[in-house]
Motif scaffolding. Structure first.
Motif, mmCIF file in Angstrom:
data_model
loop_
_atom_site.group_PDB
_atom_site.id
_atom_site.type_symbol
_atom_site.label_atom_id
_atom_site.label_comp_id
_atom_site.label_asym_id
_atom_site.label_seq_id
_atom_site.Cartn_x
_atom_site.Cartn_y
_atom_site.Cartn_z
ATOM 1 N N UNK A 14 1.211 2.039 20.809
ATOM 2 C CA UNK A 14 0.644 1.559 19.555
ATOM 3 C C UNK A 14 1.510 0.436 18.990
ATOM 4 N N UNK A 15 0.834 -0.579 18.482
ATOM 5 C CA UNK A 15 1.528 -1.711 17.889
ATOM 6 C C UNK A 15 1.526 -1.587 16.366
ATOM 7 N N UNK A 16 2.597 -2.049 15.763
ATOM 8 C CA UNK A 16 2.662 -2.038 14.303
ATOM 9 C C UNK A 16 1.610 -2.975 13.737
ATOM 10 N N UNK A 17 1.000 -2.611 12.614
ATOM 11 C CA UNK A 17 0.003 -3.507 12.015
ATOM 12 C C UNK A 17 0.674 -4.800 11.568
ATOM 13 N N UNK A 18 -0.084 -5.874 11.444
ATOM 14 C CA UNK A 18 0.498 -7.143 10.985
ATOM 15 C C UNK A 18 1.196 -6.979 9.641
ATOM 16 N N UNK A 19 2.297 -7.683 9.471
ATOM 17 C CA UNK A 19 3.075 -7.560 8.237
ATOM 18 C C UNK A 19 2.270 -7.984 7.019
ATOM 19 N N UNK A 20 1.285 -8.831 7.232
ATOM 20 C CA UNK A 20 0.486 -9.308 6.102
ATOM 21 C C UNK A 20 -0.581 -8.312 5.668
ATOM 22 N N UNK A 21 -0.713 -7.168 6.389
ATOM 23 C CA UNK A 21 -1.752 -6.192 6.067
ATOM 24 C C UNK A 21 -1.198 -4.918 5.444
ATOM 25 N N UNK A 22 0.104 -4.707 5.483
ATOM 26 C CA UNK A 22 0.697 -3.489 4.950
ATOM 27 C C UNK A 22 1.852 -3.860 4.024
ATOM 28 N N UNK A 23 2.381 -2.833 3.315
ATOM 29 C CA UNK A 23 3.521 -3.055 2.446
ATOM 30 C C UNK A 23 3.159 -3.882 1.225
ATOM 31 N N UNK A 24 4.157 -4.416 0.551
ATOM 32 C CA UNK A 24 3.900 -5.218 -0.659
ATOM 33 C C UNK A 24 3.012 -6.433 -0.400
ATOM 34 N N UNK A 25 3.192 -7.064 0.762
ATOM 35 C CA UNK A 25 2.371 -8.241 1.058
ATOM 36 C C UNK A 25 0.912 -7.845 1.241
ATOM 37 N N UNK A 26 0.697 -6.758 1.968
ATOM 38 C CA UNK A 26 -0.671 -6.292 2.157
ATOM 39 C C UNK A 26 -1.320 -5.866 0.858
ATOM 40 N N UNK A 27 -0.545 -5.175 0.006
ATOM 41 C CA UNK A 27 -1.092 -4.748 -1.292
ATOM 42 C C UNK A 27 -1.444 -5.965 -2.134
ATOM 43 N N UNK A 28 -0.569 -6.974 -2.141
ATOM 44 C CA UNK A 28 -0.841 -8.176 -2.930
ATOM 45 C C UNK A 28 -2.076 -8.898 -2.424
ATOM 46 N N UNK A 29 -2.235 -8.986 -1.111
ATOM 47 C CA UNK A 29 -3.426 -9.656 -0.570
ATOM 48 C C UNK A 29 -4.696 -8.890 -0.912
ATOM 49 N N UNK A 30 -4.619 -7.569 -0.907
ATOM 50 C CA UNK A 30 -5.810 -6.771 -1.166
ATOM 51 C C UNK A 30 -6.167 -6.713 -2.648
ATOM 52 N N UNK A 31 -5.176 -6.807 -3.534
ATOM 53 C CA UNK A 31 -5.420 -6.584 -4.952
ATOM 54 C C UNK A 31 -5.260 -7.827 -5.822
ATOM 55 N N UNK A 32 -4.422 -8.770 -5.395
ATOM 56 C CA UNK A 32 -4.138 -9.917 -6.242
ATOM 57 C C UNK A 32 -4.674 -11.232 -5.697
ATOM 58 N N UNK A 33 -4.754 -11.353 -4.376
ATOM 59 C CA UNK A 33 -5.159 -12.622 -3.758
ATOM 60 C C UNK A 33 -6.311 -12.414 -2.783
ATOM 61 N N UNK A 34 -7.285 -11.591 -3.177
ATOM 62 C CA UNK A 34 -8.409 -11.295 -2.297
ATOM 63 C C UNK A 34 -9.607 -12.202 -2.543
#
Length: 461
Positions: A14-34
């Motif tokens: 299994x590969x780790x999900x892209x850094x831009x999809x999880x963690x603070x960056x993922x949360x920001x993309x999903x909630x602030x910059x969607x």
């Protein structure tokens, strides 16, 4: 040439999900910059917050802690609006906390060797401020410590149950410490509750619920109105050593006054609210009518009106010679006001319980009071936790209304401080300090309610 086919024989790791999809960056993309508009709004709000924060910090970070007047503050910061004048907090923070409560000059003199007259003139000029705070106001500080000890077994189950004795006795010890005078006044008040407890547990089962409940309320009231005062007076004359220096209500003030009124209202409104909620659902016509009338009347009248009644009219309805302290009258009115709202919050919790819970209690053969204590009320209170805490927070903040009837809570004291020539013109610094005090208490209550909800969570997530 033939095609060569290949089938993988092992699974890829299994590969780790892209850094831009999880963690603070993922949360920001999903909630602030969607989206385009969300991104624009986020940037604008971010810049506004940074601008406000930088200006606020530029105002708050001010080297004026040692200033002795507003003019001195302005000289330090270089202008009329160059920064906050925190010198007023350094100069008056004890007053904002304790009001005009008298210092125990004799105790401070015994510890420091300074003449009591010098201590009364300016204690902080001769004795270190921590010593003045701890020993000079030892009665208020001891009351505060006992309050936390009394609340501990109620708030946390790991605290030994033997501390409940402090919880039970605290209201009466608190009155003795704060107001002083003879110890027998609070003792006789405690005896009234003991009489009500004895009537409820030993007389009510023999004479029936209706008459028993009426007597449970009537006996303590008659004791307090006609017997407690004379008996306390006789015992006070016989034992003059069991007394502290009396303090008048006009000497109370500051944040400690708000804490005292708020805590009494909070501790008193919850049991009264439970009784009123149960009374409103009772099949006993007289009990139900009294509870409904009380709740609807209190909820239909503004708190400020009740405070004016407590300040000006309550003594008129008392027997001749009765003189309730004004702060005690305010505490009673705020408690009654909060209990009416608490009753409706708890009634909502009772209404939310499935009917099967009541049927289960009947099936177990439990009588009314055991069913309420063991099955119904614990679940209703758990459901009502958010509403209960919201009522507590609202009541605590409403204690600032006492400034309208000339009690020196922090808001009233801030007006008095601004009337002083040295600090005439100070506004935001005082309000910022008062707001911080209230925020700490209200935020703590909010966090505890969330902890309690998580702890009592029994459903599936």
């Amino acid at each position: 040439m033939s095609d060569i086919q290949f089938v993988r024989t092992e699974m890829l790791p299994e590969q780790a999900p892209p850094a831009t999809m999880v963690g603070p960056i993922g949360w920001a993309r999903a909630n602030l910059f969607n989206g385009v508009w969300n991104s624009i709004i986020t940037v604008l709000f971010g810049l506004s917050i940074v601008w406000v924060f930088m200006n606020l910090m530029g105002w708050a970070v001010s080297p004026t802690w040692e200033a002795k007047s507003l003019n001195e503050c302005r000289e330090i910061v270089g202008g009329a609006h160059g920064g906050a004048c925190w010198g007023v907090i350094n100069d008056r923070w004890l007053q904002l906390l304790y009001g005009f409560y008298p210092l125990d000059a004799n105790l401070l003199s015994a510890v420091s060797g300074v003449d009591p007259e010098l201590i009364l003139s300016d204690a902080r000029a001769h004795i270190a401020t921590p010593i003045v705070m701890i020993l000079g106001y030892w009665r208020l500080n001891l009351a505060l410590v006992l309050m936390f000890i009394g609340l501990a077994p109620v708030l946390w189950e790991k605290v030994p149950r033997k501390f409940l004795i402090v919880t039970i006795l605290f209201p009466f010890v608190d009155v003795f410490l704060m107001w002083g005078g003879s110890i027998w006044g609070p003792t006789m008040a405690f005896v009234g509750f003991v009489l009500g407890y004895l009537v409820f547990n030993y007389v009510r089962p023999a004479i029936g619920n209706l008459i028993g409940v009426i007597l449970t309320a009537a006996v303590p009231i008659l004791w307090w109105l006609f017997a407690a005062g004379p008996i306390a007076g006789v015992l006070a004359q016989a034992t003059p050593a069991l007394a502290l220096e009396a303090v008048s209500s006009r000497q109370f003030g500051g944040f400690f006054l708000s804490i005292s009124i708020g805590i009494v209202a909070i501790l008193g409104s919850l049991p009264l609210g439970i009784i009123l909620a149960l009374g409103r659902q009772s099949d006993l016509l007289i009990v139900k009518s009294i509870c409904v009338g009380f709740i609807e009347f209190i909820r239909g009248v503004p708190l400020i009106t009740l405070l004016f009644v407590a300040n000006n009219l309550l003594n008129i309805f008392m027997p001749p010679g009765t003189n309730f302290d004004v702060i005690l009258r305010v505490m009673i009115m705020v408690t009654l006001f909060a209990s009416a709202y608490m009753a409706e919050v708890i009634r909502g919790g009772l209404a939310a319980l499935p009917k099967g819970q009541y049927e289960a209690a009947d099936a177990l053969g439990l009588d009314y009071w055991k069913a309420q204590r063991l099955i119904i009320m614990p679940q209703a209170l758990k459901i009502s936790i958010p509403g209960i805490v919201s009522t507590f927070i609202g009541v605590f903040k409403d204690t600032t209304l006492v400034s309208i009837i000339s009690l020196m809570d922090p808001i009233g004291l801030s007006n008095a401080i601004r009337a002083n020539q040295e600090w005439n013109g100070i506004v935001w610094e005082l309000y910022a300090f008062i707001a911080l005090l209230f925020f700490v208490v209200c935020f703590s209550m909010s966090r505890y309610s969330m902890y309690l909800e998580r702890k009592l969570q029994t459903g599936h997530k």
